[in-house]
Design a protein around this motif. Structure first.
Motif, PDB file in Angstrom:
ATOM      1  N   PRO A 135      49.243 167.928 114.528  1.00 61.08           N
ATOM      2  CA  PRO A 135      50.323 167.295 115.276  1.00 61.08           C
ATOM      3  C   PRO A 135      51.615 167.144 114.491  1.00 61.08           C
ATOM      4  CG  PRO A 135      48.709 165.667 114.579  1.00 61.08           C
ATOM      5  CD  PRO A 135      48.132 167.004 114.252  1.00 61.08           C
ATOM      6  N   GLY A 136      52.720 167.327 115.224  1.00 62.46           N
ATOM      7  CA  GLY A 136      54.036 167.059 114.676  1.00 62.46           C
ATOM      8  C   GLY A 136      54.599 165.779 115.263  1.00 62.46           C
ATOM      9  N   PRO A 137      55.724 165.283 114.754  1.00 62.70           N
ATOM     10  CA  PRO A 137      56.317 164.029 115.236  1.00 62.70           C
ATOM     11  C   PRO A 137      56.660 164.044 116.723  1.00 62.70           C
ATOM     12  CG  PRO A 137      57.334 164.704 113.165  1.00 62.70           C
ATOM     13  CD  PRO A 137      56.493 165.850 113.615  1.00 62.70           C
ATOM     14  N   ALA A 138      56.921 165.234 117.280  1.00 64.16           N
ATOM     15  CA  ALA A 138      57.307 165.305 118.694  1.00 64.16           C
ATOM     16  C   ALA A 138      56.203 164.816 119.619  1.00 64.16           C
ATOM     17  CB  ALA A 138      57.695 166.744 119.055  1.00 64.16           C
ATOM     18  N   LEU A 139      54.959 164.855 119.156  1.00 60.47           N
ATOM     19  CA  LEU A 139      53.855 164.387 120.005  1.00 60.47           C
ATOM     20  C   LEU A 139      53.947 162.897 120.290  1.00 60.47           C
ATOM     21  CD1 LEU A 139      50.550 166.184 118.969  1.00 60.47           C
ATOM     22  CD2 LEU A 139      51.762 166.281 121.141  1.00 60.47           C
ATOM     23  N   LEU A 140      54.586 162.154 119.403  1.00 60.31           N
ATOM     24  CA  LEU A 140      54.668 160.707 119.597  1.00 60.31           C
ATOM     25  C   LEU A 140      55.532 160.348 120.799  1.00 60.31           C
ATOM     26  CD1 LEU A 140      54.938 159.495 115.897  1.00 60.31           C
ATOM     27  CD2 LEU A 140      52.902 159.883 117.301  1.00 60.31           C
ATOM     28  N   GLU A 141      56.295 161.318 121.314  1.00 58.72           N
ATOM     29  CA  GLU A 141      57.049 161.081 122.547  1.00 58.72           C
ATOM     30  C   GLU A 141      56.120 160.845 123.728  1.00 58.72           C
ATOM     31  OE1 GLU A 141      59.446 164.550 122.999  1.00 58.72           O
ATOM     32  OE2 GLU A 141      60.612 164.197 121.159  1.00 58.72           O
ATOM     33  N   TRP A 142      54.879 161.269 123.598  1.00 58.14           N
ATOM     34  CA  TRP A 142      53.892 161.117 124.674  1.00 58.14           C
ATOM     35  C   TRP A 142      53.118 159.799 124.590  1.00 58.14           C
ATOM     36  CZ3 TRP A 142      51.097 166.563 125.029  1.00 58.14           C
ATOM     37  CH2 TRP A 142      51.998 167.494 125.561  1.00 58.14           C
ATOM     38  N   LEU A 143      53.411 158.958 123.627  1.00 55.78           N
ATOM     39  CA  LEU A 143      52.678 157.688 123.541  1.00 55.78           C
ATOM     40  C   LEU A 143      52.808 156.921 124.858  1.00 55.78           C
ATOM     41  CD1 LEU A 143      53.519 156.488 119.926  1.00 55.78           C
ATOM     42  CD2 LEU A 143      51.248 157.076 120.820  1.00 55.78           C
ATOM     43  N   PRO A 144      51.705 156.410 125.391  1.00 56.63           N
ATOM     44  CA  PRO A 144      51.742 155.782 126.716  1.00 56.63           C
ATOM     45  C   PRO A 144      52.536 154.481 126.725  1.00 56.63           C
ATOM     46  CG  PRO A 144      49.590 155.476 125.693  1.00 56.63           C
ATOM     47  CD  PRO A 144      50.359 156.413 124.806  1.00 56.63           C
ATOM     48  N   GLN A 145      53.237 154.280 127.827  1.00 62.55           N
ATOM     49  CA  GLN A 145      54.018 153.065 128.033  1.00 62.55           C
ATOM     50  C   GLN A 145      53.649 152.473 129.393  1.00 62.55           C
ATOM     51  OE1 GLN A 145      56.008 151.798 125.713  1.00 62.55           O
ATOM     52  NE2 GLN A 145      55.670 153.546 124.336  1.00 62.55           N
ATOM     53  N   PRO A 146      53.604 151.146 129.508  1.00 58.44           N
ATOM     54  CA  PRO A 146      53.286 150.556 130.812  1.00 58.44           C
ATOM     55  C   PRO A 146      54.355 150.890 131.841  1.00 58.44           C
ATOM     56  CG  PRO A 146      54.028 148.879 129.261  1.00 58.44           C
ATOM     57  CD  PRO A 146      53.849 150.131 128.471  1.00 58.44           C
ATOM     58  N   GLY A 147      53.918 150.993 133.081  1.00 56.58           N
ATOM     59  CA  GLY A 147      54.839 151.215 134.185  1.00 56.58           C
ATOM     60  C   GLY A 147      54.903 149.997 135.076  1.00 56.58           C
ATOM     61  N   GLU A 148      55.715 150.076 136.124  1.00 60.69           N
ATOM     62  CA  GLU A 148      55.851 148.955 137.061  1.00 60.69           C
ATOM     63  C   GLU A 148      55.997 149.496 138.479  1.00 60.69           C
ATOM     64  OE1 GLU A 148      59.204 145.720 137.994  1.00 60.69           O
ATOM     65  OE2 GLU A 148      58.325 145.515 135.988  1.00 60.69           O
ATOM     66  N   VAL A 149      55.266 148.890 139.379  1.00 61.70           N
ATOM     67  CA  VAL A 149      55.333 149.234 140.804  1.00 61.70           C
ATOM     68  C   VAL A 149      55.551 147.951 141.587  1.00 61.70           C
ATOM     69  CG1 VAL A 149      54.054 150.112 142.781  1.00 61.70           C
ATOM     70  CG2 VAL A 149      53.859 151.271 140.583  1.00 61.70           C
ATOM     71  N   GLU A 150      56.739 147.775 142.076  1.00 57.78           N
ATOM     72  CA  GLU A 150      57.081 146.604 142.902  1.00 57.78           C
ATOM     73  C   GLU A 150      56.636 145.293 142.245  1.00 57.78           C
ATOM     74  OE1 GLU A 150      56.207 146.965 147.056  1.00 57.78           O
ATOM     75  OE2 GLU A 150      56.638 149.118 147.073  1.00 57.78           O
TER      76      GLU A 150
END
Length: 322
Positions: A135-150
């Motif tokens: 892995p390179g540093p660019a993979l860290l862009e895919w780290l999951p983040q919480p979302g929001e729905v209404e």
């Protein structure tokens, strides 16, 4: 011989001589025999898989471990979840093996990984592919983040992560005022349970039963009513401490990308098992799913109370298990 074993045998991928090997999100039935058992740590948020691998003697956790010598990410039907798992594996700065079927988009995932690390040629076998990336540093862009729905918190890969499910909304808008002890089987991130609790002050307790730990964690954040009781459990085998009066459910019906009515049928049988003798089930299903036979087999009284071009709602009463 599994695809992973074939890839190892062909030299397409290699195992480190020492250190922990993390296997991330393997489904029930995934064969780990090609890996050294005593060095494997399984990471899965799906309770049936968690229990299966733990029973097989593997070290198992919900959290993706860091500091491992190699990670094996099993690609699943959710692109966002698989990407998140690869990114979390990249935190170990160790090689990552990715194994997946064509049906879950392994070809597009391979293309997406180009330029994000040192990628080996893909090894094709059994309608899928295995490959390895340093892995390179660019993979860290895919780290999951919480979302929001209404106003509700969601998480990558959970059911209806991007919006309120239309079937759940259809059922929520159809339910009468409920009372007593209620269970929501397959509660997801909590929309249906939250709607029921808000509409029915006579509910004394509502059990949210969810097999996906990430969805269940969102449910804990989203449904803070003191009557809510949260369970990380397989709804098909979960049992309350006392029989419930009502079950509400929008059951899952997919294994990978293939429809499997057997899942919903298992939810129907589970509802009949946990309901008191005069209890009732409220279920929403896609119109094409053949649940009528299972409902009739498990309940003495069954009515289709509402439908539209996409969904049908059943009200079933008096479980036959009593």
């Amino acid at each position: 011989m599994t695809r992973l074993a074939h890839a190892l045998d062909a030299g397409a991928i290699a195992l480190p001589e020492n250190g922990t090997i993390a296997v991330i999100d393997p489904p029930v039935g995934y064969d780990l025999s090609a890996l050294p058992h005593d060095r494997v740590q399984v990471a899965t948020s799906f309770k049936p898989a968690f229990d299966t691998f733990k029973s097989a003697g593997f070290e198992v956790d919900v959290v993706v471990p860091e500091g491992v010598a190699l990670s094996v990410v099993v690609a699943g039907k959710s692109k966002s979840r698989t990407r998140g798992h690869i990114a979390m594996a990249a935190l170990s700065v160790a090689p990552i093996v990715v194994d997946g079927d064509k049906t879950v988009g392994i070809d597009s995932l391979y293309r997406d990984l180009k330029g994000k690390g040192d990628l080996t040629p893909a090894f094709a076998k059994a309608h899928g592919k295995v490959f390895q990336i340093s892995p390179g540093p660019a993979l860290l862009e895919w780290l999951p983040q919480p979302g929001e729905v209404e106003g509700f918190r969601t998480w990558p890969g959970v059911f209806s992560e991007g919006g309120i499910d239309k079937g759940s909304a259809f059922l929520a808008n159809t339910l009468p005022v409920l009372k007593g002890r209620v269970a929501d089987l397959g509660s997801g991130w909590g929309y249906l349970a939250d709607s029921a609790l808000r509409a029915s002050p006579a509910i004394t307790e509502l059990h949210l039963v969810e097999a996906d730990a990430h969805a269940g964690a969102c449910g804990r954040d989203n449904v803070k009513d003191p009557r809510a009781l949260h369970h990380w459990a397989d709804a098909t085998v979960w049992a309350p401490d006392a029989q419930v009066d009502i079950v509400i459910t929008n059951p899952p019906f997919h294994v990978g990308r293939s429809a499997d009515p057997g899942l919903g049928q298992a939810f129907i049988a589970a509802a009949a098992r946990i309901l008191q003798p005069k209890g009732a089930l409220w279920l929403v299903a896609n119109r094409q799913l053949p649940y009528e036979g299972s409902l009739d087999a498990n309940f003495r009284e069954v009515d289709e109370v509402k439908s539209d071009p996409a969904f049908k709602i059943f009200h079933a009463r008096k479980p036959r298990t009593r």
